[in-house]
Design a protein around this motif. Structure first.
Motif, PDB file in Angstrom:
ATOM      1  N   LYS B 358      40.527  29.974  -9.181  1.00  0.00           N
ATOM      2  CA  LYS B 358      39.899  29.039  -8.241  1.00  0.00           C
ATOM      3  C   LYS B 358      39.305  29.780  -7.052  1.00  0.00           C
ATOM      4  CE  LYS B 358      42.511  24.866  -9.140  1.00  0.00           C
ATOM      5  NZ  LYS B 358      43.279  23.778  -8.541  1.00  0.00           N
ATOM      6  N   MET B 360      36.122  29.421  -5.922  1.00  0.00           N
ATOM      7  CA  MET B 360      35.061  28.695  -5.226  1.00  0.00           C
ATOM      8  C   MET B 360      35.644  27.679  -4.231  1.00  0.00           C
ATOM      9  SD  MET B 360      32.600  30.243  -6.517  1.00  0.00           S
ATOM     10  CE  MET B 360      31.086  30.173  -7.444  1.00  0.00           C
ATOM     11  N   LEU B 361      36.962  27.564  -4.213  1.00  0.00           N
ATOM     12  CA  LEU B 361      37.656  26.594  -3.366  1.00  0.00           C
ATOM     13  C   LEU B 361      37.264  26.736  -1.891  1.00  0.00           C
ATOM     14  CD1 LEU B 361      39.935  24.604  -4.190  1.00  0.00           C
ATOM     15  CD2 LEU B 361      41.564  26.285  -3.341  1.00  0.00           C
ATOM     16  N   LEU B 362      36.988  25.598  -1.221  1.00  0.00           N
ATOM     17  CA  LEU B 362      36.622  25.647   0.199  1.00  0.00           C
ATOM     18  C   LEU B 362      37.848  25.733   1.097  1.00  0.00           C
ATOM     19  CD1 LEU B 362      33.740  23.034   0.517  1.00  0.00           C
ATOM     20  CD2 LEU B 362      33.560  25.518   0.623  1.00  0.00           C
ATOM     21  N   GLU B 364      42.498  25.148   0.951  1.00  0.00           N
ATOM     22  CA  GLU B 364      43.694  24.777   0.188  1.00  0.00           C
ATOM     23  C   GLU B 364      44.050  23.307   0.397  1.00  0.00           C
ATOM     24  OE1 GLU B 364      45.624  26.596  -1.891  1.00  0.00           O
ATOM     25  OE2 GLU B 364      44.343  28.370  -1.738  1.00  0.00           O
TER      26      GLU B 364
END
Lengths: 155, 456
Positions: B358, B360-362, B364
């Motif tokens: 993951k 590309m997660l902006l 948590e």
């Protein structure tokens, strides 16, 4: 006036315009929403359900209506997938909800669409489903997916 | 996070800071900052698109050098099927294999032979395990890395079978142990590779806990030596028996070879990383459930299109097919019984599920991520939408993301900056026209004086 951070619920809206026989749009809007949901860190199961709802709902507009708009509203609690269309409306919703019942024209079925699974699929993948329809005017479909009960994983 | 190795790197001197690579990268993994390209390590999947498209040849793949052979007592070359397509038609496959021996390898094992084993195991696996269709090939590591990041929900449909490279290394090592009595550690297995993704797969494998391959040498590095030794060996007679692969294995060098040898009623072969992405998008929407097996390759045309190969991909494919026509018709080396035993031993299966990544997660936290996404949308809407790349990010959306992640500034957009400078310049001009109160009226007075002058 400053926004009270305790009251403020962040929300994003994705919007796609869908034209008649615009078969490409259903797929594209599903894919683009999927990327957005991945970036937000939602779990695969939720993403998959939302993508199916979007695809089927947008495809319904493409197949049956003259034009419409697809909106996806995302906040920390839920995701709403809404389609509003101008079209023939649904005379009998119970019948339309039956698997395999279809009013799609022949050429659409030839393309592999219109198998009568659209609304049943949407219902199966959403936590709430509201349909407002007026024959000869159009249809609004609102499908909701809850995020709070295990919908979000930060892993 | 563990250190993530990947093979594609930048030749700093050659990079002119143009924007060709950032536009072509399927992962949006390259930025141009301070006049030089930078590869975002954790996003790169080693597909090699940038190597192909850089007009200045500033992207290079790090592979092992021949001096790595020195660390082993017994050295085995594992040439990829596509390698045989790099020569003109007068070369006999056996001559190419013998050239490896005369240049210093102790043995040579065709990866094409291992591909035949792979095909058999994949076929049995799909037929017997009754998994969700379509099933995907596991042979291209660049595609697997793409799926880890962009298509995590399709990972469970990758057939859990090791790559031909990995199986070749294991089979070759077993043979060598039996033949020489040496230990595992004394035997070196060297894959002759058309692509950087195989280097990464050897160093940081995602299909096996530890790779059985000791080194990966670029086809471009070894090519000249092989040519020289083919010429040198001419007239010395041909020692046979090294070529054991049939056309089924050799055809893995180009697209369709793999799906043909895996052999199902309905198969599909797709090559080129951008084509692979659009096909996987179709499948994640539930399409193609009637297809049994899909061969996916990052390079257009398959492995003959690998960025480390020497020949143009179409020429390479033609040459390979010529060789297959000439030498591919023979009885398979491994008979049905052998293959069935290899399948049942389950030594060539991927033991752990392939994990998603993951990256590309902006954020948590979901609320934070949505807040960032709101900002991202707002910034994107304020950018011109030209996707010109002059800021060093591949698109306006990517620049907005970089701003959110603290890697770039809104003033990096030259179009918007120019607009702001124009407004600023107009404001300065306006300010310059404003006259202090003490001088107010002066221009009029001057005018009268001028009139007077005129009158005189």
């Amino acid at each position: 006036m400053p926004v009270d951070p305790l009251q403020y619920t962040p929300k994003i809206t994705l919007e796609f315009k869908i034209g008649e026989k615009d078969f490409y749009m259903a797929g594209e809007s599903a894919s683009r929403t999927k990327r957005t949901l991945q970036q937000l860190g939602l779990n695969q199961e939720v993403i998959k359900r939302v993508a199916i709802i979007i695809y089927e709902a947008a495809m319904n507009v493409t197949i049956h209506a003259t034009k419409g708009v697809l909106k996806i509203l995302i906040d920390p609690n839920e995701i709403d997938v809404i389609t509003e269309d101008e079209g023939p409306g649904i005379p009998d919703i119970d019948l339309a909800m039956q698997e395999g019942y279809s009013t799609a024209p022949y050429e659409v079925r030839e393309m592999g669409f219109g198998a009568g699974m659209g609304l049943p699929n949407i219902k199966q993948n959403s936590d709430e489903l509201h349909i407002e329809t007026k024959v000869g005017v159009g249809t609004t479909v609102k499908a909701k997916v809850y995020l709070k009960e295990g919908g979000f994983t930060s892993a | 996070m563990t250190q993530y190795f990947h093979s594609v790197t930048l030749d700093y001197e050659k990079c002119k800071g143009c924007t060709n690579c950032i536009k072509r990268c399927p992962m949006e993994a390259i930025r141009v900052h301070d006049g030089k390209a930078k590869i975002m390590e954790e996003r790169c999947i080693d597909c090699g698109e940038c190597i192909r498209y850089c007009p200045n040849h500033a992207k290079v793949a790090v592979t092992d050098k021949l001096d790595k052979l020195e660390g082993y007592k017994y050295r085995i070359a594992l040439p990829a099927p596509s390698f045989f397509g790099q020569f003109k038609d007068q070369e006999h496959i056996e001559d190419i294999l013998n050239a490896f021996i005369s240049m210093g390898f102790d043995d040579v094992f065709e990866v094409a032979l291992a591909a035949e084993v792979t095909a058999y195991i994949v076929h049995r696996h799909i037929r017997e395990k009754k998994k969700e269709r379509p099933q995907f090939s596991s042979a291209c590591p660049a595609v697997l890395r793409l799926m880890q990041i962009k298509f995590p929900d399709l990972l469970n449909r990758v057939t859990p079978v090791l790559t031909p490279m990995e199986i070749a290394a294991r089979l070759a090592r077993e043979e060598a142990i039996k033949k020489t009595g040496l230990s595992k550690e004394e035997i070196g297995t060297f894959f002759i590779s058309p692509c950087p993704a195989k280097v990464t797969e050897m160093r940081c494998p995602i299909t096996a806990k530890k790779s059985a391959v000791s080194g990966v040498i670029g086809a471009n590095i070894i090519y000249k030596d092989i040519i020289r030794h083919i010429a040198k060996n001419q007239g010395t007679g041909r020692s046979g028996g090294k070529q054991r692969a049939t056309k089924l294995g050799l055809a893995w060098g180009y697209t369709t070879g793999e799906s043909r040898s895996v052999n199902f009623n309905t198969t599909l072969a797709v090559s080129g990383i951008h084509n692979v992405i659009s096909l996987l998008e179709e499948i994640e929407r539930g399409e193609l459930k009637d297809v049994d097996f899909i061969e996916l390759q990052a390079c257009t045309g398959g492995c003959v299109g690998g960025p480390l190969n020497i020949q143009n991909l179409f020429i390479g494919r033609m040459r390979l097919r010529e060789l297959i026509k000439k030498y591919g018709e023979k009885d398979p080396y491994f008979d049905e019984e052998n293959l069935a035993r290899l399948y049942e031993e389950r030594l060539f299966e991927i033991s752990e599920p392939i994990q998603s990544r993951k990256i590309m997660l902006l954020d948590e936290d979901l609320s934070q991520a949505i807040i960032k996404m709101e900002r991202l949308d707002k910034i994107t809407s304020e950018l011109p939408g030209l996707d010109c790349g002059a800021c060093g990010s591949p698109s306006c959306r990517a620049l907005a993301e970089d701003i959110i992640r603290g890697m770039a500034f809104e003033t990096d957009c030259v179009i918007n900056l120019r607009e702001r400078v124009k407004i600023l310049a107009e404001q300065i001009l306006d300010l310059a026209r404003i006259v202090p109160p003490s001088m107010a009226g002066m221009p009029n007075r001057k005018k009268e004086e001028g009139d007077k002058d005129k009158g005189m």
